[in-house]
Design an enzyme around this catalytic site. Sequence first.
Site, PDB file in Angstrom:
ATOM      1  N   ASN A 207      52.014  39.711  37.361  1.00  0.00           N
ATOM      2  CA  ASN A 207      51.352  40.373  38.492  1.00  0.00           C
ATOM      3  C   ASN A 207      52.320  40.479  39.657  1.00  0.00           C
ATOM      4  OD1 ASN A 207      50.984  37.994  40.330  1.00  0.00           O
ATOM      5  ND2 ASN A 207      49.871  37.246  38.533  1.00  0.00           N
ATOM      6  N   ASP A 276      44.187  35.763  34.536  1.00  0.00           N
ATOM      7  CA  ASP A 276      42.883  35.398  33.984  1.00  0.00           C
ATOM      8  C   ASP A 276      42.889  35.407  32.457  1.00  0.00           C
ATOM      9  OD1 ASP A 276      41.498  34.923  36.372  1.00  0.00           O
ATOM     10  OD2 ASP A 276      41.339  37.074  36.746  1.00  0.00           O
TER      11      ASP A 276
HETATM   12  O1  PMT Z   1      52.556  35.779  46.625  1.00  0.00           O
HETATM   13  P1  PMT Z   1      52.451  36.871  47.662  1.00  0.00           P
HETATM   14  O2  PMT Z   1      53.231  38.092  47.284  1.00  0.00           O
HETATM   15  O3  PMT Z   1      52.743  36.378  49.047  1.00  0.00           O
HETATM   16  O4  PMT Z   1      50.926  37.364  47.669  1.00  0.00           O
HETATM   17  C1  PMT Z   1      49.916  36.523  48.132  1.00  0.00           C
HETATM   18  C2  PMT Z   1      48.648  36.626  47.258  1.00  0.00           C
HETATM   19  C3  PMT Z   1      48.060  38.005  47.329  1.00  0.00           C
HETATM   20  C4  PMT Z   1      48.976  36.274  45.806  1.00  0.00           C
HETATM   21  C5  PMT Z   1      47.640  35.555  47.849  1.00  0.00           C
HETATM   22  O5  PMT Z   1      47.347  35.878  49.168  1.00  0.00           O
HETATM   23  C6  PMT Z   1      46.376  35.479  47.028  1.00  0.00           C
HETATM   24  O6  PMT Z   1      45.431  36.222  47.234  1.00  0.00           O
HETATM   25  N1  PMT Z   1      46.338  34.565  46.054  1.00  0.00           N
HETATM   26  C7  PMT Z   1      45.210  34.386  45.067  1.00  0.00           C
HETATM   27  C8  PMT Z   1      45.452  35.258  43.879  1.00  0.00           C
HETATM   28  C9  PMT Z   1      44.330  35.151  42.850  1.00  0.00           C
HETATM   29  O7  PMT Z   1      44.602  34.811  41.714  1.00  0.00           O
HETATM   30  O8  PMT Z   1      43.131  35.369  43.318  1.00  0.00           O
HETATM   31  P2  PMT Z   1      41.755  35.372  42.444  1.00  0.00           P
HETATM   32  O9  PMT Z   1      40.730  35.934  43.340  1.00  0.00           O
HETATM   33  O10 PMT Z   1      41.991  36.036  41.124  1.00  0.00           O
HETATM   34  O11 PMT Z   1      41.489  33.848  42.163  1.00  0.00           O
HETATM   35  C10 PMT Z   1      40.646  33.048  42.991  1.00  0.00           C
HETATM   36  C11 PMT Z   1      41.231  31.649  43.123  1.00  0.00           C
HETATM   37  O12 PMT Z   1      41.181  30.987  41.866  1.00  0.00           O
HETATM   38  C12 PMT Z   1      42.651  31.605  43.565  1.00  0.00           C
HETATM   39  O13 PMT Z   1      42.827  30.523  44.448  1.00  0.00           O
HETATM   40  C13 PMT Z   1      43.428  31.370  42.277  1.00  0.00           C
HETATM   41  O14 PMT Z   1      44.646  30.643  42.508  1.00  0.00           O
HETATM   42  C14 PMT Z   1      42.450  30.564  41.454  1.00  0.00           C
HETATM   43  N2  PMT Z   1      42.536  30.808  40.000  1.00  0.00           N
HETATM   44  C15 PMT Z   1      42.368  32.063  39.487  1.00  0.00           C
HETATM   45  C16 PMT Z   1      42.389  32.258  38.124  1.00  0.00           C
HETATM   46  C17 PMT Z   1      42.603  31.153  37.267  1.00  0.00           C
HETATM   47  N3  PMT Z   1      42.646  31.315  35.945  1.00  0.00           N
HETATM   48  N4  PMT Z   1      42.762  29.931  37.784  1.00  0.00           N
HETATM   49  C18 PMT Z   1      42.718  29.731  39.130  1.00  0.00           C
HETATM   50  O15 PMT Z   1      42.857  28.608  39.604  1.00  0.00           O
END
Ligand code: PMT
Length: 395
Positions: A207, A276
Amino acid sequence: MLNKNILIGVTGGIAAYKVVEVASRLKKLGANVRVMMTGSATEFVSPRTFQEITGNAVFVEMFGDAAHFHVAHVALADFADLVLIAPATANFLAKAAHGIADDLLTTTILASDKPLLIAPSMNTKMFLNPSTQENLRILKSRGVKILEPASGNLACGTVGKGRLPEPEEICAAVEKFFAPKILVGKKILVTAGGTIEAIDPVRYIGNRSSGRMGYEIAKSAANHGAEVVLISGKSELEPPDGLKFLKVESAVEMREKVLSEFDSVDAVIMSAAVADYRVKNISEQKIKKSAENLTLELVKNPDILRELGGLKKSQVLVGFAAETQNILDYANKKLVEKNLDFIVANDVTAEGAGFGVTTNIASIIWRGGKIETFPKMTKADLSEKIIERVADLLK
Ligand code: PMT
């Protein structure tokens, strides 16, 4: 920075001109800035320039301007809350490492027991010369903070390591020094970057995360006195100094490392972009191009944060939500489902927000529904907001 006393020592390098900007920025931040220069430094920038910028007399001569400060080297050393030497030449590093005091600047350093921040700048070969490296090692072993030079075009016409960092980076290092130590005695785990999920030995699913958001959070936590573990997926960034750095590739690896640290930490901030899904059957050999279509079967990855939410005892848990629509609703759902203390929601399609860029636009959603909305700000500034809130929760 208000009313902090900063003594800048300028030695004789072409990058001295950049330090005019450093002095100006520090002054604008409210600091009292005084400048001392070596004779060679005055060949590059006039003392009058620094005098006009800082509003203070500039000190060059050991026995010169006694009207301003009685026994200048002692008075200057006493004035400072922090001494910044920029640019620092190889000659200065050698003198400082060996206690040589043969001009006002080096005598002041010897007479000072104040924290010292040094920003070296020189030709790459001079920087990499074993003498210079040994002098840096000696200074570091005495607790002197060294701001690593940047790589790029050098004034001598070569390309390599040795450039003085940009004024904003030098000022950030000074600000970091004065950051209130609100996390002393606390251990914080930060995840950053994107996980990569192998398809075959050559290809992967990835990503757009650069790791910047998480690296800034880790830096901010360390600046505030925390013991920091940074677990990073793919990122081109240099790991920050002074913290435990663990590099991983896949979500499964990240999960293992996170779980192995979880019991010993006070807070977890998950800014990593964790995939994911992963490929069900990773090919051992490079997949050959043959059929028109290639179908990969994907299986769900573990949700690390959700698992932590289930295991959580007293730890503070902070998540991020990377969304492209219904930002607050989706983020709120994740906050509840993953049992978080708060979640940082960002619209990753907004200009100046999300992946790759140095800024972000975020809202913090708290348990109970309170929402704080922030304007566009640097990821470093957003990190400060996050860390302040984590520190409050850990009080
Ligand atoms: O790295 P940069 O270029 O500075 O960009 C920053 C960013 C956009 C990556 C950052 O600001 C951000 O949004 N990070 C979270 C990315 C993400 O995976 O979001 P999500 O909405 O899919 O996941 C929700 C939360 O669950 C997140 O804290 C993630 O780390 C966590 N997660 C998600 C999937 C998974 N399988 N396990 C997790 O722990």
